[in-house]
Design a protein around this motif. Structure first.
Motif, PDB file in Angstrom:
ATOM      1  N   ALA A 112      -1.521   3.563   1.419  1.00  0.00           N
ATOM      2  CA  ALA A 112      -1.877   3.587  -0.007  1.00  0.00           C
ATOM      3  C   ALA A 112      -0.794   2.936  -0.865  1.00  0.00           C
ATOM      4  O   ALA A 112      -0.955   2.824  -2.085  1.00  0.00           O
ATOM      5  CB  ALA A 112      -2.109   5.027  -0.465  1.00  0.00           C
ATOM      6  N   PHE A 113       0.296   2.490  -0.254  1.00  0.00           N
ATOM      7  CA  PHE A 113       1.346   1.796  -0.994  1.00  0.00           C
ATOM      8  C   PHE A 113       0.771   0.499  -1.561  1.00  0.00           C
ATOM      9  O   PHE A 113      -0.050  -0.163  -0.916  1.00  0.00           O
ATOM     10  CB  PHE A 113       2.506   1.476  -0.042  1.00  0.00           C
ATOM     11  N   PRO A 114       1.142   0.099  -2.786  1.00  0.00           N
ATOM     12  CA  PRO A 114       0.603  -1.147  -3.352  1.00  0.00           C
ATOM     13  C   PRO A 114       0.843  -2.351  -2.443  1.00  0.00           C
ATOM     14  O   PRO A 114       1.913  -2.483  -1.837  1.00  0.00           O
ATOM     15  CB  PRO A 114       1.369  -1.281  -4.675  1.00  0.00           C
TER      16      PRO A 114
ATOM     17  N   TYR B 295       5.453 -11.890  -2.287  1.00  0.00           N
ATOM     18  CA  TYR B 295       6.796 -12.406  -2.553  1.00  0.00           C
ATOM     19  C   TYR B 295       7.087 -12.490  -4.054  1.00  0.00           C
ATOM     20  O   TYR B 295       8.238 -12.329  -4.471  1.00  0.00           O
ATOM     21  CB  TYR B 295       6.965 -13.782  -1.905  1.00  0.00           C
ATOM     22  N   ASP B 296       6.064 -12.730  -4.869  1.00  0.00           N
ATOM     23  CA  ASP B 296       6.287 -12.749  -6.319  1.00  0.00           C
ATOM     24  C   ASP B 296       6.758 -11.386  -6.817  1.00  0.00           C
ATOM     25  O   ASP B 296       7.669 -11.288  -7.650  1.00  0.00           O
ATOM     26  CB  ASP B 296       5.011 -13.159  -7.054  1.00  0.00           C
ATOM     27  N   ASP B 297       6.135 -10.314  -6.297  1.00  0.00           N
ATOM     28  CA  ASP B 297       6.556  -8.970  -6.674  1.00  0.00           C
ATOM     29  C   ASP B 297       7.996  -8.712  -6.231  1.00  0.00           C
ATOM     30  O   ASP B 297       8.797  -8.119  -6.975  1.00  0.00           O
ATOM     31  CB  ASP B 297       5.642  -7.924  -6.025  1.00  0.00           C
ATOM     32  N   MET B 298       8.329  -9.149  -5.032  1.00  0.00           N
ATOM     33  CA  MET B 298       9.663  -8.893  -4.485  1.00  0.00           C
ATOM     34  C   MET B 298      10.733  -9.626  -5.289  1.00  0.00           C
ATOM     35  O   MET B 298      11.797  -9.064  -5.583  1.00  0.00           O
ATOM     36  CB  MET B 298       9.696  -9.305  -3.008  1.00  0.00           C
TER      37      MET B 298
ATOM     38  N   PHE C 110       2.639  -4.378 -10.024  1.00  0.00           N
ATOM     39  CA  PHE C 110       2.517  -5.402  -8.997  1.00  0.00           C
ATOM     40  C   PHE C 110       1.507  -6.466  -9.416  1.00  0.00           C
ATOM     41  O   PHE C 110       0.743  -6.274 -10.363  1.00  0.00           O
ATOM     42  CB  PHE C 110       2.097  -4.775  -7.669  1.00  0.00           C
ATOM     43  N   HIS C 111       1.485  -7.568  -8.692  1.00  0.00           N
ATOM     44  CA  HIS C 111       0.597  -8.685  -9.046  1.00  0.00           C
ATOM     45  C   HIS C 111      -0.869  -8.289  -8.975  1.00  0.00           C
ATOM     46  O   HIS C 111      -1.726  -8.926  -9.595  1.00  0.00           O
ATOM     47  CB  HIS C 111       0.855  -9.877  -8.119  1.00  0.00           C
ATOM     48  N   THR C 112      -1.204  -7.232  -8.241  1.00  0.00           N
ATOM     49  CA  THR C 112      -2.585  -6.767  -8.104  1.00  0.00           C
ATOM     50  C   THR C 112      -3.025  -5.926  -9.294  1.00  0.00           C
ATOM     51  O   THR C 112      -4.205  -5.593  -9.406  1.00  0.00           O
ATOM     52  CB  THR C 112      -2.718  -5.912  -6.837  1.00  0.00           C
TER      53      THR C 112
END
Length: 355
Positions: free
Chosen positions: A124-126, A130-133, A43-45
């Motif tokens: 606790a889900f990341p 919208y970029d990830d999606m 993910f972006h994080t």
């Protein structure tokens, strides 16, 4: 607000409206369903999931010309398979005739049968955006379905915002982009304020328990009905449904007592995923033909702000259509009724060059 939300909270009223006009599901091929698991999705994080499940539905034969259809917040592929949308577009002779097109409808991250907080990770889900999606949708099409180019991307509400992200992140992937019920601008004003209030109403409920509830917090349905009433339905549409105080009270009671199958964590993640959405800086880089469709009574994307007009002027080969408000439109949900724009969609599908 998505068609899925209206189905859950306001089903007795809205489904009767959506069922009017258009072809029935029997007029186009039965949807097929599939799933694909991405290993170690980042993910972006910087967070990763060892396995990210991406579910999807398709209509038509894989040999047809691909079209990507994207749903709204807390919706799913199923929410786009309504008589008012699919029944008006996917049948024989209709703009997205499934004998000609291969229509792909993903369940976005966090929704439908795709991986989501309620599967077990809860809070606790990341934290996805919208970029990830959109990245997940791109990987589903290219790595799993083998699709390298689509004739069009059509998105409703959140799906419309995803479409604005798609045309900048993967500019050569589509000939046509049809973002609906959305604006190519950062979250702001009533749109973000209402999202923030919806999320805070759930989080501040002691029953939420930091996301570790054993039953759904009662604030979830109340906040969702409040949000839906305040940002959906259209002024004329709601007045038609509730022309007196007694009728308005009855409608509120109906919505509060209607079956509601949502999950609090899933809803929080979905609404917060829009927090850093902002495609405005890259509008000049869009190369696809754009047909942006909004409605004049869209409570979250009001045309009087002038945001859409200014954006369209910056995009080559772009046009906008704003559906006039009436007692038959549904505010933010109006685009779920494709009869209001099917001729314009057919025209751009016919005339836009293939790249």
């Amino acid at each position: 607000m998505t068609l899925s939300f209206w189905r859950k909270a306001f089903a007795p009223v809205l489904l009767g409206v959506l069922a009017t006009g258009g072809a029935s599901a029997a007029d186009y091929p039965a949807p097929k369903h599939g799933e694909w698991v991405v290993k170690d999705f980042r993910f972006h994080t910087g967070q990763t999931l060892p396995e990210l499940k991406l579910a999807y539905s398709t209509v038509g034969d894989p040999t047809g010309e691909p079209v990507l259809v994207l749903h709204g917040t807390n919706g799913s592929a199923e929410s786009m398979l309504s008589p008012g949308f699919a029944g008006t577009l996917f049948g024989p002779g209709q703009p997205l005739d499934a004998r000609k097109y291969f229509i792909i409808l993903p369940d976005a991250i966090g929704t439908g049968r795709s991986s989501k907080p309620s599967d077990g990770l809860r809070a606790a889900f990341p934290a996805y955006n919208y970029d990830d999606m959109v990245q997940a949708q791109y990987r589903l099409l290219t790595e799993h379905l083998g699709v390298r180019h689509v004739r069009a991307i059509i998105g409703n509400s959140m799906g419309g915002m995803h479409t604005w992200v798609w045309v900048q992140r993967y500019p050569d992937f589509m000939d046509i982009a049809v973002p609906m019920a959305s604006l190519p601008a950062a979250m702001s004003g009533r749109n973000w304020m209402m999202r923030r209030l919806l999320v805070d109403a759930i989080r501040n409920d002691p029953e939420w328990q930091g996301g570790n509830y054993t039953r759904q917090p009662r604030s979830l349905q109340f906040a969702s009905v409040f949000f839906g009433t305040g940002t959906n339905g259209g002024n004329q549409g709601l007045q038609k449904l509730a022309p007196s105080r007694a009728a308005a009270d009855a409608l509120v009671e109906q919505r509060l007592k209607a079956p509601f199958r949502g999950d609090a964590n899933d809803h929080i993640y979905q609404w917060e995923a829009s927090r850093d959405y902002d495609p405005e800086p890259g509008l000049e880089r869009i190369t696809a033909r754009v047909l942006a469709i909004n409605s004049a009574d869209d409570e979250r994307n009001p045309p009087e702000l002038g945001v859409l007009d200014k954006a369209i002027a910056r995009i080559p080969h772009a046009q906008a259509y704003v559906i006039p408000a009436s007692a038959d439109t549904l505010g933010h949900s109006t685009v779920g009724l494709a009869r209001f724009y099917q001729d314009r969609l057919a025209k751009v599908l016919t005339n836009a060059p293939r790249r």
